[in-house]
Write an enzyme that holds these catalytic residues in place. Structure first.
Site, PDB file in Angstrom:
ATOM      1  CB  SER A  57      -0.957   0.011   1.198  1.00 14.01           C
ATOM      2  OG  SER A  57      -2.071  -0.810   0.939  1.00 14.01           O
ATOM      3  CE  LYS A 102      -4.575   2.012  -0.700  1.00 11.18           C
ATOM      4  NZ  LYS A 102      -3.951   0.722  -0.372  1.00 11.18           N
ATOM      5  CB  SER A 143      -4.391   1.993   3.635  1.00 13.46           C
ATOM      6  OG  SER A 143      -3.557   1.500   2.618  1.00 13.46           O
TER       7      SER A 143
END
Length: 377
Positions: free
Chosen positions: A59, A62, A115
């Site tokens: 993640s 991102k 997230s």
């Protein structure tokens, strides 16, 4: 006199400046993780562990998603969430509803605070029409930044074999994110409330990791995890005016390891004066004076055989310190005089011919007399 447009170069051997340029950063991480500590502005690498080894970013992807969105959409734009944005993802979510409309800003809150994978897909589809098209924008941006050993296939970081990066590349990407004021503002928001489609109560979002390492000098962070990637984490921090980034990938104890790395880096990084303001320098035929202190930021144990390059750009009047074509520091420098100009403009210079010519005349007369005497013999 017109100065030629090129840079004079001086090589500075590190041995000459051991106090200014050598500071130890002793970091020892045991395991298969990769890691790096990098200056966010100059990209000087203070410390690294296999930072160019390809890993899965999870993640932390991102961060790049947020950069691309901020550069291609307005915060107040309204996004209608597609069924695909909800049905195609697993893992972290901000619980978007079918057909819900949210602003880009609210979706970015979900992306960076909890997230949210559904927010990542919704934003990608809004900006580019599809996840695949958005991934192309991500790769273009990564290449533009210099993250050349990465390839992104989606905006959320869920595992795909051809979705990968390196600790070095993620440090470059996060360094760029820190330059975006809106990224910093959203990434440092602890709580936000927004309308919740189909419900009377608002959707309330709390930042999942903002206070995980609650040091006053940290700037922002983004974590990630998949089975294939392990634990990943990027952190930004600041000491005085120096910003630096720490990245750890494929960790089994991410928060303790990042706590350890950040504290050592913060203590080791130091700003030192290499050349003081007002110092007179000579480059070729010109004299220059430092307009301000030329400072360097160091944080690793530098090898004795490294050569640093001090370059004068006479056009912009900037003095730059470089290593391996990476600029480490620069400062303004003022031209005070040209040696040729001083020579020709000095009044006593015009008396030189009247002093030299009689000497040459006397010399030739002496030579003629000597030859005449030889003939008379």
């Amino acid at each position: 006199m017109r100065l030629r447009r090129f840079s004079w170069m001086i090589t500075i051997i590190i041995l000459l400046y051991p106090r200014a340029l050598a500071l130890p950063m002793e970091i020892n991480l045991n395991g298969n993780q990769t890691a790096i500590v990098m200056d966010a502005d100059s990209r000087e690498v203070y410390w690294d562990k296999s930072s160019h080894q390809v890993m899965y970013p999870a993640s932390t992807t991102k961060v790049l998603t947020a950069i691309v969105v901020l550069e291609n959409a307005k915060l107040e734009d309204m996004v209608t969430v597609s069924d695909h944005a909800i049905d195609s993802i697993i893992g972290s979510t901000m619980w978007l509803e079918y057909g819900e409309s949210q602003t880009v800003e609210n979706l970015l809150y979900g992306l960076l605070m909890v997230s949210a994978n559904d927010a990542a897909v919704a934003l990608a589809e809004y900006v580019s029409g599809s996840v695949e098209a958005f991934a192309e924008k991500m790769n273009e941006k990564a290449m533009e930044l210099g993250a050349t050993h990465s390839h992104f296939s989606n905006p959320h970081g869920l595992h795909e074999p051809d979705h990968y990066s390196t600790a070095y590349d993620m440090a470059i990407i996060f360094s760029d994110a820190l330059k975006h004021p809106e990224f910093l503002r959203i990434a440092n928001t602890s709580f936000v409330s927004m309308p919740w489609h189909g419900k009377t109560e608002p959707r309330e979002i709390y930042h999942a990791t903002l206070q995980a390492l609650p040091y006053p000098w940290v700037i922002a962070n983004k974590n990630g995890y998949t089975d294939e990637a392990g634990q990943t984490l990027v952190y930004g921090a600041q000491k005085d005016s120096t910003r630096f980034v720490a990245v750890i990938m494929n960790s089994q104890d991410i928060w303790n390891e990042m706590d350890y790395v950040l504290n050592i880096a913060y203590e080791a990084i130091n700003r030192s004066i290499l050349i003081q303001k007002g110092t007179d320098l000579e480059f070729g035929t010109s004299k220059w004076k430092m307009a301000d202190d030329l400072t360097v930021v160091t944080g690793q144990s530098l090898n004795q055989d490294k050569n640093y390059l001090l370059k004068l750009d006479p056009v912009s009047s900037r003095l730059k310190l470089e290593w391996r074509e990476t600029m480490i520091a620069e400062e303004s420098i003022q031209k005070t005089s040209s040696l040729e100009e001083v020579w020709y403009e000095s009044p006593w210079v015009f008396w030189i011919p009247w002093l030299v010519i009689p000497c040459w005349i006397s010399f030739f007369r002496a030579m003629l007399r000597a030859k005449s005497k030889q003939r008379n013999r």
